[in-house]
Scaffold this active site. Structure first.
Site, PDB file in Angstrom:
ATOM      1  N   CYS A  75     -14.875  14.686 -19.929  1.00  0.00           N
ATOM      2  CA  CYS A  75     -13.921  13.782 -20.578  1.00  0.00           C
ATOM      3  C   CYS A  75     -14.350  12.344 -20.319  1.00  0.00           C
ATOM      4  CB  CYS A  75     -12.496  14.039 -20.095  1.00  0.00           C
ATOM      5  SG  CYS A  75     -12.017  13.158 -18.603  1.00  0.00           S
ATOM      6  N   GLU A  76     -14.238  11.538 -21.345  1.00  0.00           N
ATOM      7  CA  GLU A  76     -14.737  10.166 -21.198  1.00  0.00           C
ATOM      8  C   GLU A  76     -13.781   9.281 -20.400  1.00  0.00           C
ATOM      9  OE1 GLU A  76     -15.420   8.867 -25.192  1.00  0.00           O
ATOM     10  OE2 GLU A  76     -13.382   8.150 -25.471  1.00  0.00           O
ATOM     11  N   HIS A  77     -12.577   9.741 -20.144  1.00  0.00           N
ATOM     12  CA  HIS A  77     -11.639   8.922 -19.380  1.00  0.00           C
ATOM     13  C   HIS A  77     -11.845   9.020 -17.875  1.00  0.00           C
ATOM     14  CE1 HIS A  77      -9.190   9.706 -23.179  1.00  0.00           C
ATOM     15  NE2 HIS A  77      -9.670   8.486 -23.248  1.00  0.00           N
ATOM     16  N   HIS A  78     -12.272  10.202 -17.422  1.00  0.00           N
ATOM     17  CA  HIS A  78     -12.459  10.392 -15.986  1.00  0.00           C
ATOM     18  C   HIS A  78     -13.872  10.860 -15.627  1.00  0.00           C
ATOM     19  CE1 HIS A  78      -8.136  11.022 -16.853  1.00  0.00           C
ATOM     20  NE2 HIS A  78      -7.955  10.354 -15.738  1.00  0.00           N
ATOM     21  N   GLN A 116     -11.418  15.693 -26.393  1.00  0.00           N
ATOM     22  CA  GLN A 116     -11.417  17.012 -27.042  1.00  0.00           C
ATOM     23  C   GLN A 116     -11.088  16.941 -28.534  1.00  0.00           C
ATOM     24  OE1 GLN A 116      -9.302  20.133 -24.909  1.00  0.00           O
ATOM     25  NE2 GLN A 116      -8.996  21.287 -26.803  1.00  0.00           N
ATOM     26  N   HIS A 144      -8.807  20.979 -18.675  1.00  0.00           N
ATOM     27  CA  HIS A 144      -9.322  19.674 -18.272  1.00  0.00           C
ATOM     28  C   HIS A 144      -9.148  19.521 -16.772  1.00  0.00           C
ATOM     29  CE1 HIS A 144      -9.719  17.671 -22.335  1.00  0.00           C
ATOM     30  NE2 HIS A 144      -9.193  18.841 -22.620  1.00  0.00           N
ATOM     31  N   CYS A 146      -9.538  17.007 -15.075  1.00  0.00           N
ATOM     32  CA  CYS A 146      -8.857  15.752 -14.731  1.00  0.00           C
ATOM     33  C   CYS A 146      -7.341  15.940 -14.744  1.00  0.00           C
ATOM     34  CB  CYS A 146      -9.278  14.615 -15.661  1.00  0.00           C
ATOM     35  SG  CYS A 146      -8.785  14.837 -17.378  1.00  0.00           S
TER      36      CYS A 146
HETATM   37 ZN    ZN Z   1      -9.734  13.038 -18.379  1.00  0.00          ZN
END
Ligand code: ZN
Length: 185
Positions: A75-78, A116, A144, A146
């Site tokens: 995931c690009e956020h975490h 996603q 996920h 995260c």
């Molecule tokens: Zn994430």
């Protein structure tokens, strides 16, 4: 990919969390992780159009379903892994690809930093653009880490995303047919 930059970043990260970068167990970690990123982010260099270019001609246009394609992404956020299964259905308009090419298309988009929902749409668009089928539908179900390892901590919870293009976007019966095929063993 700039391996040296990744190595330096991991060294800083280890220092940042208070680790001793020089201790035995961590000595080779920055280099190991740099090599790992080469593999798990290898999708940037790959073109789905190339993968989907080898087509076979078919006379009819019955739904083709490839389900339970395992994928791992970040995931690009975490930058934490999310992983699960991709299910793809399309209705060819005279052109089909070998089954392995669908799995490889999933792989190309999974091996990038992702969201996603976007990945789901990218797979659908790649098939739509390169095979020009009557329609395509992609369902991704993923855990996920995260969300399950940190934050709300809901182990085992799944995120499901759906992308529909062409006939699948307008016809309930096609979507239902696909969902019922997914429920079969
Ligand atoms: Zn994430």
């Amino acid at each position: 990919m700039d391996q040296e930059k990744i190595k330096q970043a991991i060294e800083l990260l280890l220092e940042g969390i208070g680790e001793d970068v020089s201790r035995e167990g961590l000595k080779d970690t920055p280099e190991r992780i740099a090599r790992m990123y080469e593999e798990i982010c290898s999708g940037y260099d790959q073109d789905p159009a190339k993968i989907l270019s080898r087509v076979f001609t078919v006379p009819d246009s019955e739904m083709v379903v490839e389900k339970d394609i395992t994928f791992y992404s970040l995931c690009e956020h975490h930058m934490m892994p999310f992983f699960g299964k991709a299910h793809i259905a399309y209705i060819p308009k005279g052109k089909v690809v070998g089954i392995s090419k669908l799995a490889r298309t999933v792989e190309v988009f999974a091996k990038r930093l992702q969201v996603q929902e976007r990945m789901c749409g990218q797979i659908a668009d790649a098939i739509m653009d390169n095979l020009s089928p009557e329609g395509v539908m992609v369902v991704l179900e993923a855990e996920h880490t995260c969300m399950t390892m940190r934050g709300v901590k809901k182990p085992g919870s799944k995120t499901v995303t759906v992308a529909t293009r062409g006939a699948f976007a307008v016809r309930d019966d096609l979507r239902e047919q696909f969902y019922s095929l997914l429920k079969m063993g």
